[in-house]
Design an enzyme around this catalytic site. Structure first.
Site, PDB file in Angstrom:
ATOM      1  N   TYR A  33       0.885  -1.198  -0.006  1.00 35.72           N
ATOM      2  CA  TYR A  33       0.021   0.134   0.098  1.00 35.72           C
ATOM      3  C   TYR A  33       0.738   1.364   0.031  1.00 35.72           C
ATOM      4  O   TYR A  33       1.938   1.249   0.167  1.00 35.72           O
ATOM      5  CB  TYR A  33      -0.865  -0.003   1.332  1.00 35.72           C
ATOM      6  CG  TYR A  33      -0.449   0.342   2.567  1.00 35.72           C
ATOM      7  CD1 TYR A  33       0.697  -0.616   3.312  1.00 35.72           C
ATOM      8  CD2 TYR A  33      -0.800   1.526   3.169  1.00 35.72           C
ATOM      9  CE1 TYR A  33       1.045  -0.563   4.355  1.00 35.72           C
ATOM     10  CE2 TYR A  33      -0.028   1.861   4.447  1.00 35.72           C
ATOM     11  CZ  TYR A  33       0.683   0.968   5.088  1.00 35.72           C
ATOM     12  OH  TYR A  33       1.208   1.161   6.383  1.00 35.72           O
ATOM     13  N   ARG A  52       8.128   4.289  -4.686  1.00 31.51           N
ATOM     14  CA  ARG A  52       8.180   3.072  -3.672  1.00 31.51           C
ATOM     15  C   ARG A  52       7.206   1.924  -3.839  1.00 31.51           C
ATOM     16  O   ARG A  52       7.606   0.663  -3.377  1.00 31.51           O
ATOM     17  CB  ARG A  52       7.973   3.849  -2.041  1.00 31.51           C
ATOM     18  CG  ARG A  52       8.291   2.556  -1.006  1.00 31.51           C
ATOM     19  CD  ARG A  52       8.231   3.129   0.454  1.00 31.51           C
ATOM     20  NE  ARG A  52       6.955   3.972   0.523  1.00 31.51           N
ATOM     21  CZ  ARG A  52       6.775   4.615   1.602  1.00 31.51           C
ATOM     22  NH1 ARG A  52       7.583   4.775   2.454  1.00 31.51           N
ATOM     23  NH2 ARG A  52       5.428   5.212   1.604  1.00 31.51           N
ATOM     24  N   LYS A 151       6.564  -2.033   1.933  1.00 30.48           N
ATOM     25  CA  LYS A 151       5.309  -1.552   2.487  1.00 30.48           C
ATOM     26  C   LYS A 151       4.158  -2.463   2.342  1.00 30.48           C
ATOM     27  O   LYS A 151       3.255  -2.371   1.564  1.00 30.48           O
ATOM     28  CB  LYS A 151       5.196  -0.091   1.955  1.00 30.48           C
ATOM     29  CG  LYS A 151       4.232   0.486   2.851  1.00 30.48           C
ATOM     30  CD  LYS A 151       4.291   2.452   2.365  1.00 30.48           C
ATOM     31  CE  LYS A 151       3.038   3.137   3.174  1.00 30.48           C
ATOM     32  NZ  LYS A 151       3.168   3.252   4.492  1.00 30.48           N
ATOM     33  N   GLU A 183      11.896   2.172  14.522  1.00 31.10           N
ATOM     34  CA  GLU A 183      11.054   3.520  13.971  1.00 31.10           C
ATOM     35  C   GLU A 183       9.811   3.396  14.806  1.00 31.10           C
ATOM     36  O   GLU A 183       9.392   2.561  15.668  1.00 31.10           O
ATOM     37  CB  GLU A 183      10.657   3.288  12.520  1.00 31.10           C
ATOM     38  CG  GLU A 183      10.051   1.854  12.319  1.00 31.10           C
ATOM     39  CD  GLU A 183       9.877   1.725  10.709  1.00 31.10           C
ATOM     40  OE1 GLU A 183      10.011   2.624   9.859  1.00 31.10           O
ATOM     41  OE2 GLU A 183       9.815   0.281  10.415  1.00 31.10           O
ATOM     42  N   LEU A 207      10.824   1.048   7.174  1.00 27.23           N
ATOM     43  CA  LEU A 207      10.579   1.743   5.957  1.00 27.23           C
ATOM     44  C   LEU A 207      11.146   2.904   5.651  1.00 27.23           C
ATOM     45  O   LEU A 207      11.539   3.790   6.344  1.00 27.23           O
ATOM     46  CB  LEU A 207       8.818   1.865   6.202  1.00 27.23           C
ATOM     47  CG  LEU A 207       8.369   2.231   4.940  1.00 27.23           C
ATOM     48  CD1 LEU A 207       8.070   0.916   4.082  1.00 27.23           C
ATOM     49  CD2 LEU A 207       6.953   3.123   5.081  1.00 27.23           C
TER      50      LEU A 207
HETATM   51  N1  PLP Z   1       7.787   3.778   9.008  1.00 24.48           N
HETATM   52  C1  PLP Z   1       6.549   3.100   8.933  1.00 24.48           C
HETATM   53  C2  PLP Z   1       6.449   1.750   9.716  1.00 24.48           C
HETATM   54  C3  PLP Z   1       5.156   3.252   8.249  1.00 24.48           C
HETATM   55  O1  PLP Z   1       4.222   2.737   8.415  1.00 24.48           O
HETATM   56  C4  PLP Z   1       5.448   4.649   7.675  1.00 24.48           C
HETATM   57  C5  PLP Z   1       4.037   5.173   7.213  1.00 24.48           C
HETATM   58  O2  PLP Z   1       3.101   4.466   7.079  1.00 24.48           O
HETATM   59  C6  PLP Z   1       6.634   5.530   7.663  1.00 24.48           C
HETATM   60  C7  PLP Z   1       7.808   4.964   8.480  1.00 24.48           C
HETATM   61  C8  PLP Z   1       6.522   6.616   7.242  1.00 24.48           C
HETATM   62  O3  PLP Z   1       6.635   6.762   5.807  1.00 24.48           O
HETATM   63  P1  PLP Z   1       6.168   7.782   4.659  1.00 24.48           P
HETATM   64  O4  PLP Z   1       7.148   9.003   5.128  1.00 24.48           O
HETATM   65  O5  PLP Z   1       6.333   7.358   3.444  1.00 24.48           O
HETATM   66  O6  PLP Z   1       4.545   8.234   4.942  1.00 24.48           O
END
Ligand code: PLP
Length: 287
Positions: A33, A52, A151, A183, A207
């Site tokens: 997603y 991504r 993701k 994270e 991620l």
């Molecule tokens: N880390 C995780 C585990 C996430 O689920 C997300 C976003 O859903 C992020 C980091 C941040 O990613 P982004 O800046 O691309 O939204």
């Protein structure tokens, strides 16, 4: 009011939109997603999210079921049809509906991927009271799978983390593995000490946040010092400030970690400034 959503090539009222019970997204969490935020009716960091998505699909041997051009067109169409000013577009691609349940991947020529998109309106996205106040976080063990760089829709453990945070009166949880923060449940984590921004380096452990990439670029352009390395909860608790980044929270200050207040216990100047810079700069390239 019913939203217009997108399912496999069709724009439909949400109550008419369906996916098969044999869809591998439903049976196997076999899907990926993206979430792209919308500010003032425009898509923020769309190109990063599209790139991504392509990477996540490739890592899982899934075919790209929609062209880049069509993907952008569908995002824009949904924003327009649902009159989204501030909010988000959610996109999910699964390995489709092979008509039965089987661990073995179906032949992609016979089973096309399922593509679903829908919008969520979030009027407070930009002037978010949560960001103005800052959030408290708790730490919990990182018990997710080892390919967090993809993701996927396997979000049960992150959901459990959010529930643990809620039960503790906090806004989110930070995952810890081998003594170091990986994270947040749905965001990347940062600390700031003596003006230097520290965030974990990219690997399969986290991620690769699209917001993270943009924020680090803007921080470097603003001559801020950035160090990409892992840090402990103890180091974070002794930091001057902390923050998280994600597509829908942008930059959100963290004011307390496991009950320990950071600095004055209010949003710090670096996080506050980076939030402003991120929103201003990303609006310039919004689509
Ligand atoms: N880390 C995780 C585990 C996430 O689920 C997300 C976003 O859903 C992020 C980091 C941040 O990613 P982004 O800046 O691309 O939204």
């Amino acid at each position: 009011m019913s939203r217009t959503v997108y399912v496999n090539g069709e724009f439909l009222p949400e109550e008419k939109a369906t996916v098969s019970i044999f869809d591998r997204g439903f049976l196997m969490a076999d899907g990926v997603y993206e979430v792209t935020s919308v500010l003032g009716g425009k898509l923020i960091d769309f190109e990063g999210h599209a790139a991504r998505l392509a990477r996540s699909l490739a890592e899982l041997d899934m075919a790209q079921p929609i062209s880049h051009e069509d993907l952008l067109a569908v995002h824009r169409e949904l924003v327009a049809r649902n009159a989204i000013d501030n909010g988000l577009v959610y996109l999910q691609v699964t390995r489709g509906n092979p008509g039965d349940r089987d661990f073995v991947f179906p032949d992609p020529d016979e089973t096309p991927g399922t593509v679903v998109l829908f919008t969520q309106s979030k009027p407070d996205l930009r002037d978010n009271p949560v960001a103005a106040a800052g959030i408290k976080v708790i730490s919990i063990p990182d018990q997710r799978w080892a390919r967090r760089d993809i993701k996927t829709v396997q979000l049960l453990y992150p959901s459990m983390g959010k529930m643990a945070a809620k039960a503790a009166g906090a806004g989110d949880a930070w995952f810890v593995e081998d003594g170091k923060v990986t994270e947040g449940t749905s965001n990347n984590a940062y600390i700031v000490k003596n003006g230097r921004i520290v965030t974990r380096e990219l690997s399969n452990d986290i991620l690769h946040g699209i917001t993270r990439a943009a924020v680090l670029r803007y921080a470097a352009e603003a001559q801020m010092e950035v160090e990409e390395r892992a840090f402990t909860i103890a180091e974070a608790q002794a930091a001057d400030e902390a923050f998280v980044t994600s597509a829908t929270t942008f930059v959100t200050p963290v004011i307390e970690i496991d009950g320990v207040k950071l600095g004055a216990g209010t949003p710090g100047p670096v996080a506050t400034r980076l939030r402003e810079i991120y929103i201003d700069e990303s609006l310039k390239s919004a689509l």
